[in-house]
Design a protein around this motif. Structure first.
Motif, PDB file in Angstrom:
ATOM      1  N   GLU A 128       2.815  -3.461  -6.384  1.00  0.00           N
ATOM      2  CA  GLU A 128       3.463  -2.611  -7.135  1.00  0.00           C
ATOM      3  C   GLU A 128       2.880  -1.197  -6.640  1.00  0.00           C
ATOM      4  OE1 GLU A 128       2.897  -3.406 -10.896  1.00  0.00           O
ATOM      5  OE2 GLU A 128       4.536  -4.939 -11.145  1.00  0.00           O
ATOM      6  N   GLY A 129       3.511  -0.172  -7.058  1.00  0.00           N
ATOM      7  CA  GLY A 129       3.038   1.485  -6.776  1.00  0.00           C
ATOM      8  C   GLY A 129       1.548   1.586  -6.994  1.00  0.00           C
ATOM      9  N   GLY A 130       1.025   0.925  -8.125  1.00  0.00           N
ATOM     10  CA  GLY A 130      -0.325   1.324  -8.597  1.00  0.00           C
ATOM     11  C   GLY A 130      -1.272   0.230  -8.169  1.00  0.00           C
ATOM     12  N   THR A 131      -0.941  -0.796  -7.263  1.00  0.00           N
ATOM     13  CA  THR A 131      -1.890  -1.562  -6.642  1.00  0.00           C
ATOM     14  C   THR A 131      -2.969  -0.909  -5.901  1.00  0.00           C
ATOM     15  OG1 THR A 131       0.071  -3.338  -6.500  1.00  0.00           O
ATOM     16  CG2 THR A 131      -2.206  -3.819  -5.331  1.00  0.00           C
TER      17      THR A 131
ATOM     18  N   VAL B 188       4.172  -0.734   3.041  1.00  0.00           N
ATOM     19  CA  VAL B 188       2.823  -0.681   3.327  1.00  0.00           C
ATOM     20  C   VAL B 188       2.539  -1.322   4.522  1.00  0.00           C
ATOM     21  CG1 VAL B 188       0.345  -0.268   2.708  1.00  0.00           C
ATOM     22  CG2 VAL B 188       1.855   0.221   1.066  1.00  0.00           C
ATOM     23  N   THR B 189       1.956  -0.766   5.360  1.00  0.00           N
ATOM     24  CA  THR B 189       1.762  -1.689   6.615  1.00  0.00           C
ATOM     25  C   THR B 189       0.196  -1.682   6.990  1.00  0.00           C
ATOM     26  OG1 THR B 189       1.800  -0.057   8.300  1.00  0.00           O
ATOM     27  CG2 THR B 189       3.798  -0.993   7.833  1.00  0.00           C
ATOM     28  N   ASP B 190      -0.452  -2.631   7.689  1.00  0.00           N
ATOM     29  CA  ASP B 190      -1.787  -2.656   8.142  1.00  0.00           C
ATOM     30  C   ASP B 190      -2.100  -1.300   8.772  1.00  0.00           C
ATOM     31  OD1 ASP B 190      -0.425  -2.949  10.525  1.00  0.00           O
ATOM     32  OD2 ASP B 190      -1.106  -4.917  10.802  1.00  0.00           O
ATOM     33  N   ALA B 191      -1.248  -0.661   9.507  1.00  0.00           N
ATOM     34  CA  ALA B 191      -1.541   0.602  10.257  1.00  0.00           C
ATOM     35  C   ALA B 191      -1.903   1.722   9.099  1.00  0.00           C
ATOM     36  CB  ALA B 191      -0.325   1.145  11.015  1.00  0.00           C
TER      37      ALA B 191
ATOM     38  N   ALA C 105       1.348   3.062  -3.675  1.00  0.00           N
ATOM     39  CA  ALA C 105       2.466   4.327  -3.845  1.00  0.00           C
ATOM     40  C   ALA C 105       2.101   5.490  -2.892  1.00  0.00           C
ATOM     41  CB  ALA C 105       2.608   5.069  -5.248  1.00  0.00           C
ATOM     42  N   GLU C 106       0.375   5.740  -2.637  1.00  0.00           N
ATOM     43  CA  GLU C 106       0.092   6.791  -1.775  1.00  0.00           C
ATOM     44  C   GLU C 106       0.191   6.345  -0.489  1.00  0.00           C
ATOM     45  OE1 GLU C 106      -2.747   8.752  -5.196  1.00  0.00           O
ATOM     46  OE2 GLU C 106      -3.532   7.219  -3.703  1.00  0.00           O
ATOM     47  N   LEU C 107       0.278   5.214  -0.244  1.00  0.00           N
ATOM     48  CA  LEU C 107      -0.065   4.680   1.328  1.00  0.00           C
ATOM     49  C   LEU C 107       1.352   4.366   2.044  1.00  0.00           C
ATOM     50  CD1 LEU C 107      -2.868   2.033   0.553  1.00  0.00           C
ATOM     51  CD2 LEU C 107      -3.009   4.144   1.888  1.00  0.00           C
ATOM     52  N   MET C 108       2.377   3.916   0.987  1.00  0.00           N
ATOM     53  CA  MET C 108       3.601   3.406   1.534  1.00  0.00           C
ATOM     54  C   MET C 108       4.446   4.515   2.212  1.00  0.00           C
ATOM     55  SD  MET C 108       5.757   3.074  -2.114  1.00  0.00           S
ATOM     56  CE  MET C 108       6.294   4.347  -2.882  1.00  0.00           C
ATOM     57  N   THR C 109       5.344   3.895   2.946  1.00  0.00           N
ATOM     58  CA  THR C 109       6.526   4.669   3.811  1.00  0.00           C
ATOM     59  C   THR C 109       7.698   4.543   2.850  1.00  0.00           C
ATOM     60  OG1 THR C 109       5.864   4.450   5.787  1.00  0.00           O
ATOM     61  CG2 THR C 109       8.256   4.973   5.538  1.00  0.00           C
ATOM     62  N   SER C 110       8.125   5.654   2.380  1.00  0.00           N
ATOM     63  CA  SER C 110       9.459   5.473   1.237  1.00  0.00           C
ATOM     64  C   SER C 110      10.232   6.606   1.646  1.00  0.00           C
ATOM     65  CB  SER C 110       8.698   5.495  -0.086  1.00  0.00           C
ATOM     66  OG  SER C 110       9.746   5.554  -1.215  1.00  0.00           O
TER      67      SER C 110
ATOM     68  N   ARG D   1      -1.967  11.921   7.977  1.00  0.00           N
ATOM     69  CA  ARG D   1      -3.273  12.564   7.185  1.00  0.00           C
ATOM     70  C   ARG D   1      -3.301  12.100   5.706  1.00  0.00           C
ATOM     71  NH1 ARG D   1      -7.392  15.264   9.419  1.00  0.00           N
ATOM     72  NH2 ARG D   1      -6.021  15.691  11.400  1.00  0.00           N
ATOM     73  N   LYS D   2      -2.343  12.605   5.222  1.00  0.00           N
ATOM     74  CA  LYS D   2      -2.222  12.235   3.705  1.00  0.00           C
ATOM     75  C   LYS D   2      -2.323  10.895   3.511  1.00  0.00           C
ATOM     76  CE  LYS D   2       0.502  13.179  -0.434  1.00  0.00           C
ATOM     77  NZ  LYS D   2       1.831  13.751  -0.916  1.00  0.00           N
ATOM     78  N   LYS D   3      -1.799  10.106   4.029  1.00  0.00           N
ATOM     79  CA  LYS D   3      -2.067   8.492   3.953  1.00  0.00           C
ATOM     80  C   LYS D   3      -3.552   8.257   3.853  1.00  0.00           C
ATOM     81  CE  LYS D   3       2.484   6.761   5.052  1.00  0.00           C
ATOM     82  NZ  LYS D   3       3.192   5.543   5.771  1.00  0.00           N
ATOM     83  N   SER D   4      -4.163   8.839   4.886  1.00  0.00           N
ATOM     84  CA  SER D   4      -5.547   8.440   4.932  1.00  0.00           C
ATOM     85  C   SER D   4      -6.326   8.736   3.803  1.00  0.00           C
ATOM     86  CB  SER D   4      -6.161   9.131   6.146  1.00  0.00           C
ATOM     87  OG  SER D   4      -6.430  10.507   6.070  1.00  0.00           O
ATOM     88  N   ARG D   5      -5.946   9.493   2.894  1.00  0.00           N
ATOM     89  CA  ARG D   5      -6.712   9.778   1.689  1.00  0.00           C
ATOM     90  C   ARG D   5      -6.230   8.912   0.523  1.00  0.00           C
ATOM     91  NH1 ARG D   5      -5.272  15.107   3.225  1.00  0.00           N
ATOM     92  NH2 ARG D   5      -6.748  16.253   4.634  1.00  0.00           N
ATOM     93  N   GLY D   6      -5.197   7.974   0.735  1.00  0.00           N
ATOM     94  CA  GLY D   6      -4.351   7.276  -0.199  1.00  0.00           C
ATOM     95  C   GLY D   6      -5.252   6.347  -0.856  1.00  0.00           C
ATOM     96  N   ASP D   7      -5.372   5.978  -2.291  1.00  0.00           N
ATOM     97  CA  ASP D   7      -6.018   5.046  -2.868  1.00  0.00           C
ATOM     98  C   ASP D   7      -4.995   3.841  -3.393  1.00  0.00           C
ATOM     99  OD1 ASP D   7      -8.319   6.228  -2.360  1.00  0.00           O
ATOM    100  OD2 ASP D   7      -8.242   7.405  -4.246  1.00  0.00           O
ATOM    101  N   THR D   8      -3.714   4.030  -3.586  1.00  0.00           N
ATOM    102  CA  THR D   8      -2.923   2.941  -4.185  1.00  0.00           C
ATOM    103  C   THR D   8      -1.695   2.902  -3.162  1.00  0.00           C
ATOM    104  OG1 THR D   8      -1.520   4.757  -5.250  1.00  0.00           O
ATOM    105  CG2 THR D   8      -3.352   3.871  -6.480  1.00  0.00           C
TER     106      THR D   8
END
Length: 233
Positions: free
Chosen positions: A17-20, A50-53, A99-104, A90-97
């Motif tokens: 989920e987005g908050g994971t 969300v991918t491993d990349a 929702a912040e990491l995914m491509t959407s 670059r923004k993804k590199s700072r993501g913690d969840t």
């Protein structure tokens, strides 16, 4: 009959989920030995991937020494610039969840779509996995490049049957019913004698378009060459 996405996709795929949290997403990918995981909402509708990349960006952009200010090589920057998954890296590199990491929004595909269109869709959007969704947007499975390779594991007998019955047997080119089809390790050999050379060329083209065909060997003979009037460009 074209091979459909539903015939090669993985059905029981893990989701987040987005908050994971970041670490949990990584654990899910490792446990399932997957390169991507769908992100779903409360209604099991896909909202991203969300991918491993995406996860590895966090390590890639860590400073190894003070004020390093890492900048990816030009090739990587161009790939990310023109590839869908690279946007906001670059923004993804700072993501913690998730929702912040995914491509959407996620690039998705329906279960009844032919695998050839799944391959083209991946190439078009620069992705390696596609969530498979129903008409209501709910997740039914996941298809990756590895899954699509299964099309090349089709039994030779199935390929021969499709070419003979579905492709040639139902064709408006009646002479194609006279063509003999043999298949060995996915390589199709066509033999027989046709009236027009154009029909022989058509037979080769149609056989090559069947899912799972590795190559076509044309041993067809013809009586009259009607291709001299064709305009080649």
């Amino acid at each position: 009959m074209c091979v459909k996405v539903s015939q090669v996709m993985a059905r029981d795929v893990p989701v987040v989920e987005g908050g994971t949290p970041f670490k949990t997403v990584a654990q899910v990918l490792i446990a399932a030995d997957l390169g991507a995981v769908p992100v779903v909402d409360a209604g099991d509708r896909v909202i991203g991937v969300v991918t491993d990349a995406d996860l590895l960006l966090k390590e890639e952009f860590k400073e190894q020494y003070a004020h390093e200010s890492y900048r990816p090589p030009l090739r990587a920057r161009l790939r990310r610039l023109f590839g869908r998954t690279g946007r906001g890296w670059r923004k993804k590199s700072r993501g913690d969840t998730a929702a912040e990491l995914m491509t959407s929004p996620a690039v998705t595909i329906g279960p009844g779509t032919a695998v050839v269109f799944a391959i083209r869709l991946m190439d078009q959007h620069g992705v390696t996995h596609l969530p498979v969704v129903g008409e209501d947007g709910t997740l039914e499975g996941m298809v990756g490049r590895h899954d699509l390779l299964r099309v090349f594991t089709r039994p030779d007998a199935d390929i021969a049957r499709e070419i003979t019955i579905d492709t040639f047997g139902r064709s408006l080119f009646r002479d194609l019913a006279m063509v003999t089809v043999t298949v060995d390790q996915g390589v199709v050999t066509l033999t027989g004698r046709l009236h027009w050379r154009s029909d022989a060329l058509t037979a080769t083209r149609m056989a090559r378009g069947v899912n799972g065909v590795v190559d076509v060997i044309d041993h067809l003979e013809w009586e009259e060459d009607d291709t001299h009037t064709w305009r080649h460009r």
